[in-house]
Scaffold this motif. Sequence first.
Motif, PDB file in Angstrom:
ATOM      1  N   SER A  11       0.832  -1.206   0.000  1.00 58.55           N
ATOM      2  CA  SER A  11       0.000   0.000   0.000  1.00 58.55           C
ATOM      3  C   SER A  11       0.866   1.256   0.000  1.00 58.55           C
ATOM      4  O   SER A  11       0.624   2.194  -0.764  1.00 58.55           O
ATOM      5  CB  SER A  11      -0.914  -0.015   1.231  1.00 58.55           C
ATOM      6  OG  SER A  11      -1.603   1.194   1.366  1.00 58.55           O
ATOM      7  N   VAL A  22      -4.367   3.330  -1.718  1.00 56.49           N
ATOM      8  CA  VAL A  22      -5.231   2.178  -1.473  1.00 56.49           C
ATOM      9  C   VAL A  22      -4.860   1.679  -0.085  1.00 56.49           C
ATOM     10  O   VAL A  22      -3.686   1.413   0.181  1.00 56.49           O
ATOM     11  CB  VAL A  22      -5.012   1.045  -2.511  1.00 56.49           C
ATOM     12  CG1 VAL A  22      -5.909  -0.137  -2.216  1.00 56.49           C
ATOM     13  CG2 VAL A  22      -5.263   1.562  -3.925  1.00 56.49           C
ATOM     14  N   GLU A  26      -8.143  -2.475   2.260  1.00 60.38           N
ATOM     15  CA  GLU A  26      -8.759  -2.689   0.947  1.00 60.38           C
ATOM     16  C   GLU A  26      -7.992  -3.751   0.157  1.00 60.38           C
ATOM     17  O   GLU A  26      -8.589  -4.583  -0.525  1.00 60.38           O
ATOM     18  CB  GLU A  26      -8.832  -1.384   0.158  1.00 60.38           C
ATOM     19  CG  GLU A  26      -9.649  -1.516  -1.098  1.00 60.38           C
ATOM     20  CD  GLU A  26      -9.932  -0.197  -1.784  1.00 60.38           C
ATOM     21  OE1 GLU A  26     -10.606  -0.242  -2.823  1.00 60.38           O
ATOM     22  OE2 GLU A  26      -9.482   0.859  -1.304  1.00 60.38           O
ATOM     23  N   LEU A  27      -6.665  -3.746   0.270  1.00 57.91           N
ATOM     24  CA  LEU A  27      -5.866  -4.776  -0.404  1.00 57.91           C
ATOM     25  C   LEU A  27      -6.170  -6.156   0.190  1.00 57.91           C
ATOM     26  O   LEU A  27      -6.210  -7.144  -0.535  1.00 57.91           O
ATOM     27  CB  LEU A  27      -4.379  -4.467  -0.297  1.00 57.91           C
ATOM     28  CG  LEU A  27      -3.883  -3.265  -1.098  1.00 57.91           C
ATOM     29  CD1 LEU A  27      -2.418  -2.987  -0.797  1.00 57.91           C
ATOM     30  CD2 LEU A  27      -4.097  -3.475  -2.589  1.00 57.91           C
ATOM     31  N   THR A  33      -8.431  -8.313  -7.006  1.00 60.91           N
ATOM     32  CA  THR A  33      -8.838  -7.200  -7.868  1.00 60.91           C
ATOM     33  C   THR A  33      -7.634  -6.777  -8.697  1.00 60.91           C
ATOM     34  O   THR A  33      -6.522  -6.655  -8.183  1.00 60.91           O
ATOM     35  CB  THR A  33      -9.337  -6.020  -7.019  1.00 60.91           C
ATOM     36  OG1 THR A  33     -10.469  -6.460  -6.264  1.00 60.91           O
ATOM     37  CG2 THR A  33      -9.726  -4.832  -7.878  1.00 60.91           C
ATOM     38  N   PHE A  38      -7.417  -0.555  -9.294  1.00 62.68           N
ATOM     39  CA  PHE A  38      -6.934   0.331  -8.231  1.00 62.68           C
ATOM     40  C   PHE A  38      -6.283   1.582  -8.819  1.00 62.68           C
ATOM     41  O   PHE A  38      -5.939   2.503  -8.092  1.00 62.68           O
ATOM     42  CB  PHE A  38      -5.905  -0.386  -7.351  1.00 62.68           C
ATOM     43  CG  PHE A  38      -6.468  -1.466  -6.473  1.00 62.68           C
ATOM     44  CD1 PHE A  38      -7.421  -1.179  -5.501  1.00 62.68           C
ATOM     45  CD2 PHE A  38      -6.042  -2.776  -6.602  1.00 62.68           C
ATOM     46  CE1 PHE A  38      -7.929  -2.169  -4.678  1.00 62.68           C
ATOM     47  CE2 PHE A  38      -6.535  -3.776  -5.783  1.00 62.68           C
ATOM     48  CZ  PHE A  38      -7.486  -3.468  -4.818  1.00 62.68           C
TER      49      PHE A  38
END
Length: 85
Positions: A11, A22, A26-27, A33, A38
Amino acid sequence: MSDRITVEELSELMKKTAGITVSPQELRDRPDTAFEEFGIDSLGLLGIVGELENRHGTAMPVDAERCKTPREFLALVNSSLLAGA
């Protein structure tokens, strides 16, 4: 210096090298994803790889800059770092 890259470090690298914020959470929540979702393009990923090489003093795997997701990237880089430790 750790022999593993964490989501927190990834991050921070995303912010430092690509200017994309990010959160580590969220990661963790979205590990599959695509980096593109991102906002990280191939140049951004290349910057992350370059920064890791500088920090760890070793070349990252050739395919690291082609990884599509955080999970794929962390698995590849961490297996390489552990093998070299």
